[in-house]
Design a protein around this motif. Structure first.
Motif, PDB file in Angstrom:
ATOM      1  N   SER A 143      20.402  33.895   0.740  1.00 41.18           N
ATOM      2  CA  SER A 143      20.954  32.914  -0.372  1.00 41.18           C
ATOM      3  C   SER A 143      22.360  33.444  -0.851  1.00 41.18           C
ATOM      4  O   SER A 143      22.763  34.429  -0.721  1.00 41.18           O
ATOM      5  CB  SER A 143      19.912  33.314  -1.309  1.00 41.18           C
ATOM      6  OG  SER A 143      20.601  32.986  -2.610  1.00 41.18           O
ATOM      7  N   PRO A 144      22.948  32.039  -0.731  1.00 48.63           N
ATOM      8  CA  PRO A 144      24.605  32.235  -1.087  1.00 48.63           C
ATOM      9  C   PRO A 144      24.871  32.850  -2.651  1.00 48.63           C
ATOM     10  O   PRO A 144      25.796  33.429  -3.166  1.00 48.63           O
ATOM     11  CB  PRO A 144      25.091  30.808  -0.975  1.00 48.63           C
ATOM     12  CG  PRO A 144      23.935  29.999  -0.980  1.00 48.63           C
ATOM     13  CD  PRO A 144      22.781  30.764  -0.502  1.00 48.63           C
ATOM     14  N   ASP A 145      23.750  32.833  -3.372  1.00 48.88           N
ATOM     15  CA  ASP A 145      23.840  32.962  -4.785  1.00 48.88           C
ATOM     16  C   ASP A 145      23.819  34.779  -4.864  1.00 48.88           C
ATOM     17  O   ASP A 145      24.251  35.179  -5.945  1.00 48.88           O
ATOM     18  CB  ASP A 145      22.569  32.525  -5.669  1.00 48.88           C
ATOM     19  CG  ASP A 145      22.662  31.256  -5.785  1.00 48.88           C
ATOM     20  OD1 ASP A 145      23.648  30.676  -5.384  1.00 48.88           O
ATOM     21  OD2 ASP A 145      21.568  30.654  -5.901  1.00 48.88           O
ATOM     22  N   VAL A 146      23.121  35.594  -4.183  1.00 48.84           N
ATOM     23  CA  VAL A 146      23.198  37.009  -4.150  1.00 48.84           C
ATOM     24  C   VAL A 146      24.699  37.308  -4.068  1.00 48.84           C
ATOM     25  O   VAL A 146      25.314  37.364  -2.992  1.00 48.84           O
ATOM     26  CB  VAL A 146      22.296  37.416  -3.079  1.00 48.84           C
ATOM     27  CG1 VAL A 146      22.379  38.941  -3.063  1.00 48.84           C
ATOM     28  CG2 VAL A 146      21.081  36.879  -3.213  1.00 48.84           C
ATOM     29  N   GLN A 147      25.217  37.836  -5.047  1.00 48.06           N
ATOM     30  CA  GLN A 147      26.594  38.305  -5.078  1.00 48.06           C
ATOM     31  C   GLN A 147      26.702  39.456  -6.108  1.00 48.06           C
ATOM     32  O   GLN A 147      25.494  39.634  -6.943  1.00 48.06           O
ATOM     33  CB  GLN A 147      27.466  37.405  -5.576  1.00 48.06           C
ATOM     34  CG  GLN A 147      27.876  36.028  -4.612  1.00 48.06           C
ATOM     35  CD  GLN A 147      28.633  34.938  -5.175  1.00 48.06           C
ATOM     36  OE1 GLN A 147      29.044  34.890  -6.283  1.00 48.06           O
ATOM     37  NE2 GLN A 147      28.754  33.801  -4.373  1.00 48.06           N
ATOM     38  N   GLU A 148      27.744  40.153  -6.178  1.00 45.96           N
ATOM     39  CA  GLU A 148      27.865  41.421  -7.046  1.00 45.96           C
ATOM     40  C   GLU A 148      27.431  40.975  -8.391  1.00 45.96           C
ATOM     41  O   GLU A 148      27.974  39.747  -8.982  1.00 45.96           O
ATOM     42  CB  GLU A 148      29.374  41.571  -7.321  1.00 45.96           C
ATOM     43  CG  GLU A 148      29.709  43.097  -7.564  1.00 45.96           C
ATOM     44  CD  GLU A 148      28.944  44.165  -7.223  1.00 45.96           C
ATOM     45  OE1 GLU A 148      28.797  44.450  -6.022  1.00 45.96           O
ATOM     46  OE2 GLU A 148      28.385  45.060  -8.095  1.00 45.96           O
ATOM     47  N   SER A 151      15.729  27.886  -3.786  1.00 48.88           N
ATOM     48  CA  SER A 151      17.012  27.463  -3.736  1.00 48.88           C
ATOM     49  C   SER A 151      17.449  27.275  -2.258  1.00 48.88           C
ATOM     50  O   SER A 151      18.211  26.370  -1.965  1.00 48.88           O
ATOM     51  CB  SER A 151      18.103  28.164  -4.438  1.00 48.88           C
ATOM     52  OG  SER A 151      18.716  29.152  -3.845  1.00 48.88           O
ATOM     53  N   ILE A 152      17.052  28.236  -1.483  1.00 47.54           N
ATOM     54  CA  ILE A 152      17.273  28.211   0.060  1.00 47.54           C
ATOM     55  C   ILE A 152      16.437  26.946   0.583  1.00 47.54           C
ATOM     56  O   ILE A 152      17.396  26.266   1.384  1.00 47.54           O
ATOM     57  CB  ILE A 152      16.948  29.281   0.798  1.00 47.54           C
ATOM     58  CG1 ILE A 152      17.719  30.738   0.359  1.00 47.54           C
ATOM     59  CG2 ILE A 152      17.088  29.203   2.452  1.00 47.54           C
ATOM     60  CD1 ILE A 152      17.088  31.906   0.901  1.00 47.54           C
ATOM     61  N   VAL A 153      15.312  26.681   0.231  1.00 51.99           N
ATOM     62  CA  VAL A 153      14.552  25.698   1.027  1.00 51.99           C
ATOM     63  C   VAL A 153      15.130  24.353   0.553  1.00 51.99           C
ATOM     64  O   VAL A 153      15.189  23.486   1.171  1.00 51.99           O
ATOM     65  CB  VAL A 153      13.168  25.895   0.225  1.00 51.99           C
ATOM     66  CG1 VAL A 153      12.296  24.582   0.793  1.00 51.99           C
ATOM     67  CG2 VAL A 153      12.412  27.071   1.082  1.00 51.99           C
ATOM     68  N   SER A 170       9.013  28.939   6.893  1.00 54.35           N
ATOM     69  CA  SER A 170       9.206  29.367   5.376  1.00 54.35           C
ATOM     70  C   SER A 170       9.014  30.805   5.272  1.00 54.35           C
ATOM     71  O   SER A 170       9.454  31.525   4.433  1.00 54.35           O
ATOM     72  CB  SER A 170       8.501  28.620   4.436  1.00 54.35           C
ATOM     73  OG  SER A 170       7.181  28.421   4.943  1.00 54.35           O
ATOM     74  N   ALA A 171       7.781  31.314   6.141  1.00 57.29           N
ATOM     75  CA  ALA A 171       7.775  32.828   5.938  1.00 57.29           C
ATOM     76  C   ALA A 171       8.946  33.695   6.310  1.00 57.29           C
ATOM     77  O   ALA A 171       9.171  34.611   5.781  1.00 57.29           O
ATOM     78  CB  ALA A 171       6.642  33.224   7.027  1.00 57.29           C
ATOM     79  N   PHE A 172       9.608  33.014   7.452  1.00 59.25           N
ATOM     80  CA  PHE A 172      10.978  33.728   7.701  1.00 59.25           C
ATOM     81  C   PHE A 172      12.084  33.656   6.588  1.00 59.25           C
ATOM     82  O   PHE A 172      12.537  34.652   6.074  1.00 59.25           O
ATOM     83  CB  PHE A 172      11.557  33.039   8.803  1.00 59.25           C
ATOM     84  CG  PHE A 172      12.793  33.660   9.427  1.00 59.25           C
ATOM     85  CD1 PHE A 172      12.813  34.885  10.258  1.00 59.25           C
ATOM     86  CD2 PHE A 172      13.832  33.075   8.884  1.00 59.25           C
ATOM     87  CE1 PHE A 172      14.063  35.205  10.872  1.00 59.25           C
ATOM     88  CE2 PHE A 172      15.279  33.615   9.346  1.00 59.25           C
ATOM     89  CZ  PHE A 172      15.144  34.747  10.415  1.00 59.25           C
ATOM     90  N   LEU A 173      12.039  32.385   6.010  1.00 56.05           N
ATOM     91  CA  LEU A 173      12.999  32.371   4.915  1.00 56.05           C
ATOM     92  C   LEU A 173      12.581  33.189   3.675  1.00 56.05           C
ATOM     93  O   LEU A 173      13.560  33.734   3.117  1.00 56.05           O
ATOM     94  CB  LEU A 173      12.940  30.823   4.389  1.00 56.05           C
ATOM     95  CG  LEU A 173      13.560  29.831   5.484  1.00 56.05           C
ATOM     96  CD1 LEU A 173      13.527  28.413   4.965  1.00 56.05           C
ATOM     97  CD2 LEU A 173      14.795  30.269   6.184  1.00 56.05           C
ATOM     98  N   LEU A 174      11.290  33.221   3.430  1.00 58.70           N
ATOM     99  CA  LEU A 174      11.152  34.156   2.361  1.00 58.70           C
ATOM    100  C   LEU A 174      11.347  35.707   2.607  1.00 58.70           C
ATOM    101  O   LEU A 174      11.913  36.229   1.615  1.00 58.70           O
ATOM    102  CB  LEU A 174       9.440  33.946   2.068  1.00 58.70           C
ATOM    103  CG  LEU A 174       8.867  34.753   0.815  1.00 58.70           C
ATOM    104  CD1 LEU A 174       9.691  34.036  -0.251  1.00 58.70           C
ATOM    105  CD2 LEU A 174       7.511  34.358   0.781  1.00 58.70           C
ATOM    106  N   GLU A 175      11.128  35.957   3.621  1.00 62.49           N
ATOM    107  CA  GLU A 175      11.312  37.373   3.962  1.00 62.49           C
ATOM    108  C   GLU A 175      12.784  37.623   3.636  1.00 62.49           C
ATOM    109  O   GLU A 175      13.068  38.821   3.666  1.00 62.49           O
ATOM    110  CB  GLU A 175      10.644  37.750   5.485  1.00 62.49           C
ATOM    111  CG  GLU A 175      10.861  39.229   5.774  1.00 62.49           C
ATOM    112  CD  GLU A 175      10.368  39.475   7.083  1.00 62.49           C
ATOM    113  OE1 GLU A 175       9.811  38.669   7.875  1.00 62.49           O
ATOM    114  OE2 GLU A 175      10.769  40.595   7.560  1.00 62.49           O
TER     115      GLU A 175
END
Lengths: 784, 200
Positions: A115-120, A161-163, A104-109
Motif C-alpha cells: 500500500s502506497p499510503d503506508v508512510q511515516e 485501497s490496493i484492490v 486477494s489472499a496474497f494482497l491481504l497478507e
C-alpha cells in the motif's frame, strides 16, 4: 575421361559430400526474430524486444462460442483448469473469481508492503483515530458490507485501497462467473505462453495444447456446436509460417515443373535436363552449407527463398547447353561465354553483398546463400558439366529457331523510339507522383486474412485491453534501480493525474515496490507496544468491541519484520504477469514501463519528466516510434539496394573499361525497373522491402542478358545460338517467377510479379537498345 | 474477498428487494390465504414510496447503528435513499446497482453480472415480482405463516453461495403492507428494517 577431368570430378563429389555433412549437422531455425529490424534507439530496441519476446507477444486470446451461455462458461472453466496445470503456460485467466480469491489472499497478507499510503506517521494515534471514525461511518453506509469483513485486521483500509487500485480500468463482462463478450455469445480467456512469441514451434505446440484441452472439454460435455478460436501474435506467426510454407511449396514445385517442361522441349534429352539443374542444385547445397558455417544456423525463410535467389544459375548451364553447335566441343562454347558469365555472376554477387551487410540477420543469410550458391553453380557449370555432357550434344531447335531470333533482334531497333517514349513516360509519371508509393505498414505483408485480423481486434476490445499509446520507459542498471526510478516517476505522474493532465498510469512498482520502498513502509509501522498505545488512544469513546483489533496489531508486526517481497513471491499470483509485462531485463539493462492512460497534454508530461536524466527516463509515443522504426527499416534496405547498384556499376566500369559500354549495359535494366515499378504503381500496388529484394534479382538476371548483348559476336551462327540461349533463359525465368506470382502470400507475389516482369523487360530493352547500327559482321569479338 | 463483498451486497439487495414486495402487495383480497395467493398479490405491482427505519446489530460494535430514509420504486427500478445518519443513495436499475456514498457523493456502479450469487438472487426476486414461484424456489426454501391480515414469510437460502452469508430472511406484513424485514447473516449480524408505506 582424362586424368584432370577425373580429379575435377572427385573434387566435386568430395565437395558435395562435405556440404551434405555440414547441412546434416545444421540447426534450422524458424523464429521470425532474424527478419525483425535492428533498432537505432534504446526506445526502439525495447519496442523490438517487446515484439519479439514481450508478454504481449506471448499472450494468446481465446474465444469459445456457438452454444448456450452456461455451456460456454463450463467449457471456459474446463479449458482454464487444464491449461493452468500445463507447464507451457505461465498464466491462464478466464475472469473466474477463484483466480481473484487466490490473488486477494496474497494482497491481504502483504497489504502493508504494497500500500502506497503506508508512510511515516500513518499509524499515529491521530491518524488511527481518523481511520476508525471513517470506518464507523462506513459501517452505517452500504460500503460497510464490504469493510466490516476486514475491519478488525485492517482498520486503516489498506487492503481495499490496493484492490481498488488494481481493479481500475476496463474489464470484460462477467456471465456465469467467467468473462464474456457484451452480447453473451463468447466466453473469453487469455493464456500466456512460457515461450516467447517468435519461437514458432513452441507457439504451435501451445496452440495445439489449447485445442487439445478444448476437445477434451467438449468430449466431456454435451455441447454440439461450441468452437474455439485463438488469436494473438504467436498464433498468427504459426499461421503465417504454415501459409507461406504451403504456398511456397505449391508455387515453386509448379514453377520447377514448368521450367523442366520447357527445357525438355528445347533439349530433348533427359541427361541434358539433369545437367541443367546440376549447377543450381550443387549451388543450393553449398549455399545452405555456407550459411550454416557462417551463422551457426539456417533460417527456414533463407532455405525457401535461397533457391529462388540463385535461380539465375540455371541460365549458366542453359547458355552452355544451348550454345554449343553440332560437333562443337563444349570447351569452345565455354571459352566464348565464360567471360560474360563470370562478369554476370560478379554483378549478382555485388548486389547480394548489399544484403550481406544490411544488418538484418535474415537478409544477411540470404546474401550469403546467394553468393556462395552462385559461385559454386558457376564453377560446376565451368568445370563439371562439360565432363558429363553427351558427346556431340547440340540443340536441334537451334537450326530452325536461331535464324528467326537473329532476324527479330536485328529488327528490334525499330522499336527504339516507341520504347524510349514509354520509358520516359513511365519515368515522368513516377517523378510526377513523387516516386513509387511505399507501404510502411508492416501488417500489409501479413498473409493473415482481414477477417482474422478483424476478429483479433474485436476480441482484444472485448477483453478490455486498454489502447495505450504513450509510455514512460525507465532504465536501470538493476531491477531495484529501475523500480526506484519508476517510483520517482510515479510521484511526478501522480501530481499530473491530480492536475488532470492524464487519466492515470500503470507501474510495475504498484505490484512489486522497490526494496527501499518496502523497507520504508516497514519502518513506518511502529513496534508493538507503541502501536497498541496509539490504538488505545484512538479508540477512546468509540463503540468498537474490545479486542476487535488484536489481529491488526499481530499482522502489522508480521509485516514489519518480514522479508521484502521479491518477484518470485508473486509467482503463484496473477500479479506476476502484470509485473513481467512492465518490468524486464534486456541484455544487461533493466526496463520498467509505465503506460499512460488518456494523456490530455503530452507536452505537460514531457515537461514534468524533463527533470529526470533523459538516459534513464524516456517518454515514448508508440505509434510514432513504430512508424519510425519501420520507415527506418525500409530506408535502410533502400540504402543497401542503392549501394548494391552503385557497386554493380563500378564493377561493370572496371570490367568493361568503357563508360559508354557500361551505360549501354546498365540502361536497359534501369529502363526495365522503371517500367516495372510504374506498372506496379499504376496497378495500385504499394512497394515493400520484398519488391526491393526482387529488384536486386532483376539486376542480377538482367545483367546476364545485357552483357551478352554487349558482346559483339563475329559468327552469325554463334550469335543466333546466343540469342536462343537468352530466349530460353528468359522464358524459363519468366515462366518460373510467373508461377510464383500466382502465390497468395504477398511476399511471394511481390517477388514473382516484379522478377518476371523485370526480366522480360530487361531482355526486351537489351534487344531494342543494344543492337549496333550495322550488322555486327565487321566487328571483332570484344573480351569482357 | 470479492465474493464476500458480493455477498454483502447481496444482503443489501435482499433488504431492498424485500421492501419491493410490499409495494406490490396491493389490495388483493383473496378468500384463501396461501403462498400462491401472496405471490398473486405480489404479482400485481405498482409504483410507490415508503419511509424506513433500520437498526443494524453488528458484532464488531457495542451499540446498534440506526439508519432512516425513504424508499421509492417503479417497474425494474428501486431506490433506497438513506437520510440519517449520513446521506446515501442506492439504486437498483435493471442489471446495475448504483451506490452514491461518501463525502464526495461518488457514484459507484456494480454490474450484477459480475456477482453470480447476487445475479441469481435478483432473478429470483424478479420471479417474485411476476409471481413466478417456481423460479423463486430455486434460490429459497419458503414458508408462509399466519393470515392475510398478519403473515410472516420465512426464507432460508437453498443455494450454497447464498447461505454462506445469509442464514434467514423474515418478512412480516399484513393487509397488503410489509411491516418488518429482518435479515440474519451467517456471522450473526442482524438487520431489522421497519417500513411504513407513505399515504398515496
Amino acid at each position: 575421361m582424362t586424368r584432370s577431368a577425373g580429379v575435377t570430378f572427385v573434387v566435386w563429389l568430395l565437395f558435395i559430400g562435405a556440404c551434405i555433412g555440414i547441412v546434416s549437422n545444421s540447426r534450422f531455425s524458424t523464429d521470425l526474430e532474424a527478419f525483425l529490424p535492428g533498432a537505432p534507439t534504446p526506445a526502439q530496441q525495447l519496442l523490438v524486444d517487446q515484439l519479439r519476446d514481450g508478454v504481449v507477444s506471448r499472450m494468446i486470446l481465446i474465444a469459445i462460442e456457438g452454444d448456450e451461455e452456461q455451456v460456454l462458461a463450463a467449457l471456459s472453466r474446463e479449458v482454464t483448469a487444464k491449461l493452468a496445470t500445463d507447464p507451457a503456460f505461465s498464466y491462464v485467466n478466464n475472469g473466474s473469481l477463484d483466480r481473484f480469491e487466490a490473488d486477494s489472499a496474497f494482497l491481504l497478507e502483504h497489504r502493508y508492503l504494497l500500500s502506497p499510503d503506508v508512510q511515516e506517521g500513518h499509524f499515529s494515534a491521530a491518524k488511527l483515530r481518523h481511520a476508525l471514525q471513517t470506518q464507523l461511518e462506513m459501517l452505517s453506509s452500504s460500503m460497510g458490507a464490504l469493510t466490516v469483513n476486514f475491519l478488525g485486521a485492517d482498520p486503516t483500509g489498506e487492503f481495499l485501497s490496493i484492490v481498488e487500485k488494481y481493479q481500475s480500468g476496463n474489464r470484460p463482462q462477467m456471465r456465469h462467473g467467467v468473462w464474456f463478450n457484451p452480447g453473451g455469445t463468447r466466453a473469453l480467456l487469455m493464456a500466456q505462453t512460457v515461450a516467447p512469441g517468435f519461437e514458432i514451434d513452441a507457439q504451435q505446440a501451445a496452440v495445439a495444447r489449447i485445442r487439445e484441452a478444448f476437445d477434451e472439454a467438449v468430449a466431456a460435455s454435451a455441447t454440439t456446436g461450441a468452437v474455439l478460436t485463438a488469436v494473438g501474435p504467436g498464433v498468427f506467426a504459426v499461421q503465417i509460417r504454415d501459409a507461406i510454407k504451403a504456398d511456397a511449396i505449391r508455387v515453386t514445385s509448379l514453377a520447377a515443373l514448368a521450367i523442366a517442361g520447357l527445357l525438355f522441349f528445347v533439349l530433348r534429352s533427359f541427361r541434358a535436363l539433369g545437367l541443367i539443374f546440376l549447377p543450381v542444385g550443387t549451388g543450393a547445397l553449398a549455399g545452405v552449407a555456407a550459411v550454416s558455417l557462417a551463422f551457426g544456423e539456417i533460417h527456414g525463410i533463407t532455405l525457401g527463398f535461397g533457391a529462388t535467389l540463385i535461380g539465375e544459375s540455371v541460365d549458366y548451364s542453359i547458355h552452355l547447353l544451348t550454345g554449343s553447335a553440332y560437333g562443337q566441343r563444349p570447351e569452345k562454347t565455354l571459352s566464348r561465354i565464360w567471360p560474360t558469365l563470370r562478369l554476370g555472376v560478379l554483378t549478382s554477387i555485388a548486389g547480394s553483398a548489399a544484403l550481406l551487410f544490411s544488418g538484418f540477420p535474415g537478409l544477411a543469410q540470404l546474401g550469403m546463400f546467394s553468393i556462395a550458391g552462385l559461385v559454386v553453380a558457376l564453377a560446376v557449370t565451368r568445370w563439371v558439366v562439360p565432363l558429363l555432357l553427351p558427346h556431340e550434344f547440340s540443340v536441334d531447335l537451334a537450326g530452325r529457331v536461331a535464324p528467326m531470333l537473329l532476324r527479330a533482334v536485328e529488327r528490334a531497333r525499330v522499336l527504339r523510339v516507341p520504347s524510349l517514349l514509354v520509358v520516359a513516360g513511365c519515368l515522368a509519371w513516377l517523378v510526377y507522383e513523387g516516386g513509387a508509393p511505399w507501404n510502411d505498414d508492416f501488417g500489409s505483408l501479413n498473409p493473415i486474412s482481414p477477417s482474422a485480423k478483424a476478429f483479433d481486434r474485436e476480441i482484444r476490445a472485448e477483453l478490455g485491453a486498454p489502447d495505450v499509446r504513450t509510455l514512460v520507459v525507465v532504465r536501470g542498471v538493476d531491477q531495484e534501480a529501475a523500480l526506484q526510478t519508476a517510483e520517482a516517476v510515479g510521484r511526478t505522474l501522480d501530481s499530473l493525474v491530480g492536475a488532470g493532465t492524464l487519466a492515470g498510469y500503470e507501474s510495475p512498482a504498484f505490484y512489486l515496490p522497490s526494496r527501499a520502498t518496502q523497507r520504508a513502509r516497514q519502518d513506518a509501522i511502529p513496534e508493538s507496544p507503541v502501536l497498541r498505545e496509539n490504538l488505545s488512544h484512538a479508540l477512546d469513546g468509540l463503540p468498537f468491541k474490545h479486542g476487535l483489533f488484536d489481529a491488526f496489531i499481530v499482522q502489522a508486526q508480521q509485516a514489519k519484520w518480514s522479508e521484502p517481497l521479491t518477484r518470485s513471491d508473486l509467482a503463484a499470483t496473477g500479479l506476476a504477469s502484470q509485473v513481467d509485462s512492465l518490468l524486464m531485463k534486456t541484455r544487461s539493462t533493466w526496463y520498467a514501463i509505465l503506460p499512460l492512460l488518456d494523456v490530455a497534454q503530452p507536452g505537460d508530461v514531457a515537461a514534468a519528466l524533463s527533470r529526470f536524466d533523459p538516459q534513464q527516463v524516456m517518454l515514448m509515443d508508440l505509434k510514432s516510434e513504430t512508424d519510425a522504426l519501420y520507415q527506418g527499416y525500409r530506408l535502410r534496405i533502400l540504402l543497401y539496394a542503392v549501394i548494391g547498384a552503385v557497386a554493380i556499376v563500378l564493377l561493370l566500369l572496371a570490367a568493361l573499361r568503357s563508360v559508354r559500354r557500361c551505360v549501354a549495359v546498365v540502361l536497359p535494366i534501369a529502363a526495365a525497373l522503371v517500367v516495372t515499378v510504374a506498372a506496379l504503381a499504376a496497378a495500385g500496388a504499394e512497394l515493400t522491402m520484398f519488391h526491393l529484394v526482387a529488384m536486386l534479382l532483376v539486376v542480377g538476371v538482367g545483367s546476364n542478358y545485357t552483357l551478352f548483348f554487349d558482346r559483339s559476336i563475329s559468327h552469325e551462327a554463334d550469335r543466333g545460338r546466343t540469342y536462343l540461349s537468352l530466349a530460353v533463359c528468359n522464358l524459363s525465368t519468366v515462366l518460373g517467377f510467373g508461377f510464383i506470382a500466382l502465390a497468395s502470400t504477398p511476399v511471394l507475389q511481390a517477388i514473382g510479379i516484379s522478377v518476371s516482369a523485370g526480366a522480360l523487360l530487361s531482355l526486351f530493352f537489351g534487344a531494342v537498345f543494344m543492337q549496333p547500327e550495322r550488322s555486327a559482321g565487321g566487328q571483332s569479338s570484344t573480351p569482357a | 474477498m470479492k465474493t464476500k463483498a458480493s455477498r454483502r451486497f447481496l444482503l443489501l439487495l435482499i433488504v431492498l428487494l424485500a421492501v419491493d414486495w410490499q409495494m406490490m402487495a396491493g389490495h388483493v383480497s383473496a378468500d384463501e390465504w396461501s403462498l400462491s395467493s401472496l405471490m398473486g398479490e405480489l404479482g400485481g405491482r405498482a409504483n410507490g414510496k415508503a419511509q424506513f427505519v433500520e437498526e443494524k446489530h453488528l458484532s464488531v460494535l457495542d451499540t446498534p447503528i440506526e439508519l432512516s430514509g425513504t424508499l421509492a420504486f417503479a417497474p425494474g427500478w428501486l431506490e433506497k435513499h438513506t437520510l440519517q445518519p449520513r446521506p446515501e443513495r442506492m439504486i437498483v436499475d435493471g442489471g446495475t446497482l448504483i451506490i452514491e456514498t461518501g463525502p464526495d457523493r461518488k457514484s459507484r456502479r456494480l454490474r450484477l453480472q459480475d456477482y453470480p450469487a447476487i445475479w441469481g438472487l435478483v432473478e429470483g426476486m424478479r420471479a417474485t415480482l411476476t409471481g413466478d414461484l417456481e423460479t423463486l424456489r430455486r434460490f429459497y426454501d419458503i414458508e408462509l405463516h399466519g393470515t392475510r391480515e398478519d403473515w410472516e414469510l420465512l426464507m432460508v437460502p437453498s443455494r450454497g453461495d447464498v447461505s454462506a452469508v445469509v442464514r434467514l430472511v423474515s418478512i412480516r406484513g399484513g393487509n397488503g403492507q410489509i411491516r418488518i424485514i429482518e435479515v440474519v447473516q451467517a456471522n450473526g449480524d442482524r438487520s431489522v428494517m421497519r417500513v411504513e408505506e407513505a399515504a398515496s
